[in-house]
Design an enzyme around this catalytic site. Structure first.
Site, PDB file in Angstrom:
ATOM      1  N   ILE A   1       0.862  -1.136   0.170  1.00  0.00           N
ATOM      2  CA  ILE A   1       0.028  -0.152  -0.018  1.00  0.00           C
ATOM      3  C   ILE A   1       0.997   1.414   0.003  1.00  0.00           C
ATOM      4  O   ILE A   1       1.555   1.281   0.944  1.00  0.00           O
ATOM      5  CB  ILE A   1      -0.955  -0.003   1.190  1.00  0.00           C
ATOM      6  CG1 ILE A   1      -2.150  -1.140   1.294  1.00  0.00           C
ATOM      7  CG2 ILE A   1      -1.748   1.218   1.380  1.00  0.00           C
ATOM      8  CD1 ILE A   1      -2.876  -1.535   2.088  1.00  0.00           C
TER       9      ILE A   1
ATOM     10  N   ALA B   1       4.651   3.886   2.761  1.00  0.00           N
ATOM     11  CA  ALA B   1       4.139   2.953   2.041  1.00  0.00           C
ATOM     12  C   ALA B   1       3.984   1.621   3.436  1.00  0.00           C
ATOM     13  O   ALA B   1       5.032   1.906   4.290  1.00  0.00           O
ATOM     14  CB  ALA B   1       4.882   2.337   0.913  1.00  0.00           C
ATOM     15  N   LYS B   2       3.632   0.832   2.904  1.00  0.00           N
ATOM     16  CA  LYS B   2       3.742  -0.650   3.919  1.00  0.00           C
ATOM     17  C   LYS B   2       3.425  -1.586   3.164  1.00  0.00           C
ATOM     18  O   LYS B   2       2.440  -1.584   2.234  1.00  0.00           O
ATOM     19  CB  LYS B   2       2.857  -0.370   5.120  1.00  0.00           C
ATOM     20  CG  LYS B   2       3.439  -1.173   6.342  1.00  0.00           C
ATOM     21  CD  LYS B   2       4.800  -0.462   6.824  1.00  0.00           C
ATOM     22  CE  LYS B   2       5.175  -1.011   8.214  1.00  0.00           C
ATOM     23  NZ  LYS B   2       6.207  -0.433   8.896  1.00  0.00           N
ATOM     24  N   GLY B   3       3.901  -2.945   3.457  1.00  0.00           N
ATOM     25  CA  GLY B   3       3.422  -4.051   2.689  1.00  0.00           C
ATOM     26  C   GLY B   3       3.358  -5.034   4.086  1.00  0.00           C
ATOM     27  O   GLY B   3       3.814  -4.975   5.049  1.00  0.00           O
TER      28      GLY B   3
ATOM     29  N   ASP C   1      10.027  -5.376   8.582  1.00  0.00           N
ATOM     30  CA  ASP C   1       9.398  -4.876   9.942  1.00  0.00           C
ATOM     31  C   ASP C   1       9.002  -6.363  10.592  1.00  0.00           C
ATOM     32  O   ASP C   1       9.520  -7.247  10.595  1.00  0.00           O
ATOM     33  CB  ASP C   1       7.753  -4.427   9.293  1.00  0.00           C
ATOM     34  CG  ASP C   1       7.053  -3.696  10.315  1.00  0.00           C
ATOM     35  OD1 ASP C   1       7.373  -2.716  10.865  1.00  0.00           O
ATOM     36  OD2 ASP C   1       6.062  -4.175  10.789  1.00  0.00           O
TER      37      ASP C   1
END
Ligand code: NAD
Length: 435
Positions: free
Chosen positions: A81, A126-128, A167
């Protein structure tokens, strides 16, 4: 007021309904968006700008079928995202965790936008994530999952486009597989991920950077509220990458680490834990809870211990309305993302407890990720002293800025931090002509 809609699973970019009642059961995205809306109100943001910044720019959901070691095929769900890219390439970690869903990843992507703007690195947010249980998967299964997921998001990422990092549930090895998979089609591209092993172009100091940043921020904040960091009693929830380094570096700076915990429970010693012995114990034991140098304490009770500085460094939502009235610490430094619910945040502020928000306190990790990316582009390795010097300079500057803004505007540190970040991102969106 922006045009808002009720959030449904079918809503592709998370255009959020603004929750009026502030309760503990807000989802992570509702909580993150709540803080944004408060800031948008104070800044008088135009409706269209508010609408852009309250939802994601782009969201990708993929199915990832993987052959497991026993021959079965398991289909995992993965997300990348991108929340906002006005200030630079998208940047944010990849989480492997069973709770990693669209709402959680959206929240974390938005927090990355605000964090990167606040610490002033030239990145968007962003992050996934992949919904899986990395703890019960073999290295072979994790490698196959990482490579396939990387292939599926490879059209969205790029050295100047979107740069993942580790993460929860991922680490330097995961980043090495991602870089290798991406390189198959794109050639040698170390700058495609940060948090890599140092042998593959990772930065010295990246592993401890988040904990180091937490301690820099805690020391600076303690000084400003008249608490002596040397001899301060520090309780830390979470003893993973961030919790461990925070404990080690806080003790090195003279503080007394009185409690730490992991998912199995915690250990407490009012005279200070012997961290060297605790680490030896941790290498052999399942949990720090059974450490003989301290008394066992639950994760819930740890948050209410007699201490000066409380550092939640594990998961979101742990400080809530049930315990915010019983927090004894004068200073809460949010090493985890979203550890305090909006309702608890109001209670702590009302009680005069100083809360250093996550987007400031844990920004040391992405700061050194930025240094890693710079080193990869320049193909020039920095010395560890250079990394730590630049990290301290940036963290101190951002902390000073947040305290000054809070004093000027009479707000909490969180509100001040959001105001600075939202202002910067909105300005960049305007200057680029995006909005
Ligand atoms: P990690 O996986 O290395 O460690 C997590 C720790 O939390 C472990 O000790 C684990 O046992 C504990 N834990 C897990 N569930 C728990 C629960 N229900 N109750 C109490 N403890 C629990 O993860 P990390 O990298 O140290 O990240 C911790 C937090 O910091 C996360 O919120 C993460 O998003 C945030 N963060 C990490 C970084 C980074 O660079 N690693 C940067 C910014 C923010």
């Amino acid at each position: 007021m922006a045009q808002t809609k009720v959030k449904t699973a079918a809503d592709p970019i998370g255009a959020p309904r603004r929750r009026v009642e502030v309760t503990d059961d807000m989802t992570p995205f509702e909580a993150a968006t709540h803080f944004f809306h408060r800031s948008a109100d104070r800044l008088g943001l135009a409706n269209h700008m508010r609408e852009v910044l309250a939802s994601s720019y782009r969201e990708l959901a993929v199915q990832i079928p993987i052959r497991m070691d026993d021959g079965r095929v398991t289909v995992f769900r993965g997300f990348r995202i991108q929340h906002n890219g006005a200030r630079g390439p998208y940047k944010g970690g990849i989480r492997f965790h069973e709770s990693a869903d669209l709402d959680e990843i959206r929240a974390l992507a938005a927090l990355m936008t605000w964090k990167n703007a606040l610490i002033d690195v030239p990145f968007g947010g962003a992050k996934g994530g992949v919904q899986c249980e990395p703890g019960v998967m073999s290295q072979g299964e994790l490698q196959r999952l990482t490579r396939r997921f990387t292939g599926m998001i490879s059209h969205l990422i790029g050295v100047n486009r979107d740069i993942p990092a580790p993460d929860m549930g991922t680490n330097a090895q995961t980043m090495a597989w991602m870089m290798d998979e991406y390189g198959k089609k794109n050639g040698y591209s170390p700058g495609i991920v940060t948090g890599k092993p140092v042998e593959l172009g990772g930065s010295p100091g990246r592993e401890e950077a988040t904990g180091r940043g937490v301690v820099i921020c805690a020391r600076e904040s303690a000084k400003r509220i008249g608490v002596s960091f040397r001899d301060a009693r520090v309780a830390i929830q979470g003893f993973g990458n961030v919790g461990y380094w925070t404990a080690a570096l806080a003790a090195e700076a003279g503080a007394k680490v009185v409690a730490v915990s992991d998912v199995g429970g915690g250990t407490y010693n009012p005279d200070g834990l012997d961290l060297d012995k605790l680490i030896l114990h941790g290498a052999e034991a399942v949990s720090v809870a059974a450490f003989p140098g301290g008394a066992e304490v639950s994760n819930e009770d740890l948050l209410e211990l007699e201490c000066d500085i409380l550092v939640p460094a594990a998961i979101h939502g742990v400080i809530n309305t049930r315990n915010a009235g019983d927090v004894k610490a004068q200073l809460v430094v949010e090493a985890a993302n979203g550890p305090t619910t909006p309702a608890a945040d109001e209670m702590l502020h009302g009680r005069g407890v100083t809360v250093v928000p996550d987007i400031l306190a844990n920004s040391g990790g992405v700061t050194v990720s930025y240094f890693e990316w710079v080193q990869n582009i320049q193909q020039f390795r920095w010395e560890i002293d250079d990394v730590n010097f630049q990290l301290k300079k940036r963290m101190t500057k951002a902390t000073t800025h947040v305290f000054t803004r809070a004093a000027e505007s009479g707000t909490s540190l969180r509100d001040a931090a959001f105001d600075i970040a939202v202002e910067r991102v909105a300005d960049a969106d305007k200057l680029r002509g995006f909005v």
